[in-house]
Design a protein around this motif. Structure first.
Motif, PDB file in Angstrom:
ATOM      1  N   PRO A  13       0.824  -1.223   0.000  1.00  0.00           N
ATOM      2  CA  PRO A  13       0.000   0.000   0.000  1.00  0.00           C
ATOM      3  C   PRO A  13       0.853   1.266   0.000  1.00  0.00           C
ATOM      4  O   PRO A  13       0.505   2.256  -0.631  1.00  0.00           O
ATOM      5  N   LEU A  14       2.008   1.200   0.683  1.00  0.00           N
ATOM      6  CA  LEU A  14       2.895   2.361   0.751  1.00  0.00           C
ATOM      7  C   LEU A  14       3.463   2.683  -0.640  1.00  0.00           C
ATOM      8  O   LEU A  14       3.548   3.839  -1.041  1.00  0.00           O
ATOM      9  N   THR A  15       3.844   1.634  -1.355  1.00  0.00           N
ATOM     10  CA  THR A  15       4.356   1.838  -2.714  1.00  0.00           C
ATOM     11  C   THR A  15       3.275   2.457  -3.596  1.00  0.00           C
ATOM     12  O   THR A  15       3.531   3.369  -4.377  1.00  0.00           O
ATOM     13  N   THR A  19       3.427   7.640  -4.957  1.00  0.00           N
ATOM     14  CA  THR A  19       3.515   8.535  -6.120  1.00  0.00           C
ATOM     15  C   THR A  19       2.358   9.532  -6.185  1.00  0.00           C
ATOM     16  O   THR A  19       2.297  10.333  -7.110  1.00  0.00           O
ATOM     17  N   LYS A  20       1.495   9.500  -5.177  1.00  0.00           N
ATOM     18  CA  LYS A  20       0.281  10.296  -5.340  1.00  0.00           C
ATOM     19  C   LYS A  20       0.517  11.811  -5.265  1.00  0.00           C
ATOM     20  O   LYS A  20      -0.344  12.585  -5.647  1.00  0.00           O
ATOM     21  N   LEU A  21       1.693  12.207  -4.785  1.00  0.00           N
ATOM     22  CA  LEU A  21       1.970  13.646  -4.699  1.00  0.00           C
ATOM     23  C   LEU A  21       2.820  14.146  -5.871  1.00  0.00           C
ATOM     24  O   LEU A  21       3.209  15.319  -5.898  1.00  0.00           O
ATOM     25  N   LEU A  75      12.016   1.677   3.932  1.00  0.00           N
ATOM     26  CA  LEU A  75      10.935   2.358   4.656  1.00  0.00           C
ATOM     27  C   LEU A  75       9.660   1.575   4.394  1.00  0.00           C
ATOM     28  O   LEU A  75       9.116   1.589   3.283  1.00  0.00           O
ATOM     29  N   THR A  76       9.225   0.859   5.428  1.00  0.00           N
ATOM     30  CA  THR A  76       8.062  -0.025   5.283  1.00  0.00           C
ATOM     31  C   THR A  76       6.948   0.420   6.219  1.00  0.00           C
ATOM     32  O   THR A  76       7.156   1.281   7.081  1.00  0.00           O
ATOM     33  N   LEU A 100       1.010  10.422   3.298  1.00  0.00           N
ATOM     34  CA  LEU A 100       1.238   9.014   2.915  1.00  0.00           C
ATOM     35  C   LEU A 100       1.062   8.050   4.096  1.00  0.00           C
ATOM     36  O   LEU A 100       1.223   6.843   3.935  1.00  0.00           O
ATOM     37  N   GLY A 101       0.780   8.591   5.286  1.00  0.00           N
ATOM     38  CA  GLY A 101       0.604   7.728   6.457  1.00  0.00           C
ATOM     39  C   GLY A 101       1.911   7.198   7.021  1.00  0.00           C
ATOM     40  O   GLY A 101       1.968   6.083   7.541  1.00  0.00           O
TER      41      GLY A 101
END
Lengths: 315, 91
Positions: A13-15, A19-21, A75-76, A100-101
């Motif tokens: 989910p982090l990956t 890129t959303k920003l 970074l997980t 990004l949480g």
């Protein structure tokens, strides 16, 4: 079979989020300085770096550091991003982390401005304040100690040694400057802090054209008032610093930067930070020496986080 | 004896010493003595008019004091003076 293995690995989910920003980082306007007695054939431009997500030039480096760390699997989910920062990188981490949480822990000298500390608290950063006298050098040492005590809990970003810092500028700031000046840039001038901005942008511009002159700026004395800048003689030299990149090294005094802050406000309508004004001071000095040319610098941030300085200057 | 805590940027000029002890009883006299002992500090602390540079902060303990009044600021036996620069970072 290798191909099948790659396809079958689910994207974290982090990956997916990382890129959303993309479209809100970088791509800052190039502002023409027009009212400060510059010769007709000399042009001076400044990138207004506060006009992006996170409010300063440091978003570029912070976003790239985070993206690269996620991609490498360092970074997980659940790990804290940990670093030392004088303010702007920390603020950039905090904005991106919130979006990004990613929880963020920052080591920050206690004499960082109240505005900065308030912003970081609002963005839910875990703040570790270090001594006034120690500056960012001590904040770096504390961050390293925290990491070494519990390496599984943290991703230690270490902006001063992390090559993603300068690569962000190599891949974004440099190409933007070329594009926005129609490939006419002749001089790039900027201050040194982590040195990421200067190193990355400078390296890119030199790969395009060796003749582009790169001028690095630093404070004139150790006890300066240019937040974000490093006096390399007396401060820890960042590992990413490459002294072969600059063609010329010059100094700017805090007093000169403060005078230039006033000029920028009164003649250009720009309320800029002391380090932005120091960049402008260097660019104007260079402009006076040239008969023609296109000088580009950056304004890392505006004056909104420097209430104490602006109260003193604009009484 | 009062102590001046020497900030990291100045330690290159103070043989890496982290503090300076003084028996002077005012802040201005203590700073004068500090500069006398380490002359390279002068340019860093004082402007062309001999005043503490406008952006440098002085603290007695945790309380910020005005450099303009440092002549009248008394130092006690256990006073701790901090000289605080801007924070280096960044770009």
């Amino acid at each position: 079979m290798k191909t099948l293995d790659i396809i079958s690995q689910p994207e974290s989910p982090l990956t997916k989020k990382s890129t959303k920003l993309d479209s809100f980082v970088g791509n800052t306007p190039l502002y023409p300085i027009q009212n400060l007695d510059i010769k007709e054939d000399v042009k001076v431009f400044a990138k207004l770096e506060w006009q992006q997500f996170g409010g300063s030039v440091k978003t570029r480096a912070a976003y790239r550091i985070i993206q690269d760390a996620i991609e490498r699997g360092e970074l997980t989910e659940g790990k804290h991003l940990l670093d030392a920062s004088s303010g702007n990188t920390g603020i950039a981490y905090a904005h991106i982390g919130a979006a990004l949480g990613i929880p963020v822990t920052l080591c920050l000298p206690e004499n960082a401005s109240e505005e900065r500390k308030q912003i970081l608290r609002s963005l839910d950063v875990n703040l570790k304040l270090t001594s006034r006298a120690g500056g960012t050098d001590e904040a770096q040492e504390v961050a390293k100690e925290i990491y070494e005590q519990n390496p599984s809990q943290y991703y230690y970003a270490d902006q001063y040694s992390n090559p993603s810092n300068w690569k962000a500028h190599y891949d974004t700031t440099g190409p933007e400057i070329l594009d926005q000046t129609n490939y006419d840039v002749t001089h790039f001038i900027a201050g040194l802090g982590t040195t990421g901005t200067f190193t990355g942008t400078g390296r890119f511009l030199k790969t395009y054209k060796q003749e582009i002159e790169l001028i690095a700026l630093q404070p004139d004395i150790a006890m300066h008032g240019l937040e974000g800048w490093k006096h390399l003689e007396t401060a820890h030299t960042p590992a990413i610093f490459d002294d072969s990149v600059a063609d010329v090294m010059q100094t700017v005094s805090t007093e000169e930067a403060h005078e230039t802050m006033k000029l920028a406000a009164q003649k250009e309508g720009l309320l800029i930070s002391p380090s932005s004004a120091a960049n402008l001071a260097g660019a104007l000095r260079l402009a006076r020496q040239l008969e023609e040319g296109t000088i580009v610098t950056l304004f890392p941030d505006d004056s909104s986080k420097y209430g104490e300085v602006t109260n003193q200057l604009f009484k | 004896m009062a102590r001046i805590i020497i900030p990291t940027p100045l330690r290159k000029y103070t043989d890496q010493n982290r503090q300076f002890e003084t028996q002077q009883d005012t802040l201005s006299a203590a700073i004068e003595q500090f500069i006398e002992k380490y002359p390279d500090v002068k340019q860093n602390l004082l402007d062309d008019n001999g005043n503490i540079r406008s952006y440098i902060k002085l603290y007695i303990g945790n309380e910020e004091v005005s450099p303009a009044e440092n002549g009248s600021i008394e130092l006690k036996e256990d006073t701790e003076v901090s000289i605080v620069p801007a924070i280096a970072g960044g770009c």
